[in-house]
Design an enzyme around this catalytic site. Sequence first.
Site, mmCIF file in Angstrom:
data_model
loop_
_atom_site.group_PDB
_atom_site.id
_atom_site.type_symbol
_atom_site.label_atom_id
_atom_site.label_comp_id
_atom_site.label_asym_id
_atom_site.label_seq_id
_atom_site.Cartn_x
_atom_site.Cartn_y
_atom_site.Cartn_z
ATOM 1 N N THR A 72 0.832 -1.206 0.000
ATOM 2 C CA THR A 72 0.000 0.000 0.000
ATOM 3 C C THR A 72 0.867 1.256 0.000
ATOM 4 O O THR A 72 0.637 2.192 -0.778
ATOM 5 C CB THR A 72 -0.937 0.006 1.217
ATOM 6 N N GLN A 144 0.208 -10.237 -5.708
ATOM 7 C CA GLN A 144 -0.333 -11.594 -5.663
ATOM 8 C C GLN A 144 0.451 -12.570 -6.524
ATOM 9 O O GLN A 144 0.507 -13.765 -6.220
ATOM 10 C CB GLN A 144 -1.807 -11.592 -6.099
ATOM 11 N N SER A 164 4.626 -7.270 -1.536
ATOM 12 C CA SER A 164 4.343 -7.318 -0.103
ATOM 13 C C SER A 164 4.808 -8.650 0.451
ATOM 14 O O SER A 164 4.552 -9.700 -0.152
ATOM 15 C CB SER A 164 2.839 -7.132 0.144
ATOM 16 N N ALA A 165 5.467 -8.631 1.608
ATOM 17 C CA ALA A 165 6.077 -9.842 2.151
ATOM 18 C C ALA A 165 5.058 -10.874 2.605
ATOM 19 O O ALA A 165 5.244 -12.079 2.414
ATOM 20 C CB ALA A 165 6.991 -9.473 3.317
ATOM 21 N N HIS A 166 3.966 -10.427 3.230
ATOM 22 C CA HIS A 166 3.080 -11.401 3.873
ATOM 23 C C HIS A 166 2.250 -12.216 2.880
ATOM 24 O O HIS A 166 1.630 -13.201 3.257
ATOM 25 C CB HIS A 166 2.177 -10.714 4.903
ATOM 26 N N THR A 202 14.110 4.967 10.258
ATOM 27 C CA THR A 202 14.942 3.806 10.537
ATOM 28 C C THR A 202 14.285 2.548 9.991
ATOM 29 O O THR A 202 13.096 2.308 10.216
ATOM 30 C CB THR A 202 15.160 3.657 12.059
ATOM 31 N N CYS A 291 -17.846 -5.515 3.603
ATOM 32 C CA CYS A 291 -18.790 -4.894 4.533
ATOM 33 C C CYS A 291 -18.318 -3.483 4.844
ATOM 34 O O CYS A 291 -17.173 -3.286 5.259
ATOM 35 C CB CYS A 291 -18.889 -5.723 5.812
#
Length: 348
Positions: A72, A144, A164-166, A202, A291
């Site tokens: 993001t 993705q 993105s890492a996750h 940092t 939602c």
Amino acid sequence: MTGRVYLDWNATAPLRPQARAAMIAAMDVAGNPSSVHAEGRAARALIERARAQVAAALGAEGADIIFTSGATEAAALACAGRNLRCAAIEHEAVSAWCEPVLAADRDGQVAVGDPAQTALQAANSETGVIQTLPTGLAVCDLTQAFGKVPLALTWLGCDMGLVSAHKLGGPKGIGALVLRRGLDVEPRLKGGGQEMGRRAGTENLIGIAGFGAAAEAAARDLACGVWDRVAQFRNILDQGLSACGFKTISVGNGASRLPNTLCLIAPGWKGETQVMQMDLAGFAVSAGSACSSGKVRSSRVLRAMGFDDDEAASAIRFSLGPEVTEDQVLRCVEAWTTRYARHRTRAA
């Protein structure tokens, strides 16, 4: 049934053991990466090792890897103030900075006029549809696709990439902007010279170390064909759910998709209800609807692809990972079809 089954890998992938080990080791590194003493140099070495790991996994040798808090932030860094165009199927982190005027067809493919003025995803998180990417894109969202399908920034030919890492088994809260060497961006966080002057503050040493280890492990998995097996199980799931005896729509079934992703529409059965029913049955999945302020609204991605409001509100997403077994997939088919049949009986 024993134990829960996690089928929401596109939302976040479980932390890889390699990433966990790298993060634990990084916790014992005391120095600030900007310090010139031995402790600082040790911290800097961990960051540069991770930068090289991410670059190698992305096929981005020669590019600048700018670590951020996630995709993001990378999207904001890449897109803000550039008057780029995109399609409504893009993640909101991208569409918030671009003009969503490009059209997507029923298979989720986007017609691109001027790639140099376009931000485009490599694969959609909700449908799994893989884009046919033109060369010369201004921004490509690789979030993705990274780690699931072969790709290399060198042959994609885009100016900037978002990761993105996750999504590939790294920690949450760390990502990167991949910047073609020779290009520059206006920093959004100022006050220091970190990350080559593009992102002050940092560095998140622990997250960066985990990201690098996860990227390296993901690249090995991809090379070893791990995701080919995942695709086989996704196809078993797709066929089993589509054969339930009632009308369903397997979104993007005729297009190239991520090997782990199935977006299924069961008209008349709200996606949020499906998620709750499957959660009670022990399966973690996601809805194609969202939602907002207590009101269920249909998926903007599916509506942009030409599905009507009822269809777009009746979608569910299954996203598998390498740890998912065939037995779990078959149990999921049984659980979902049983509950869909029950819903149809009550609705009759």
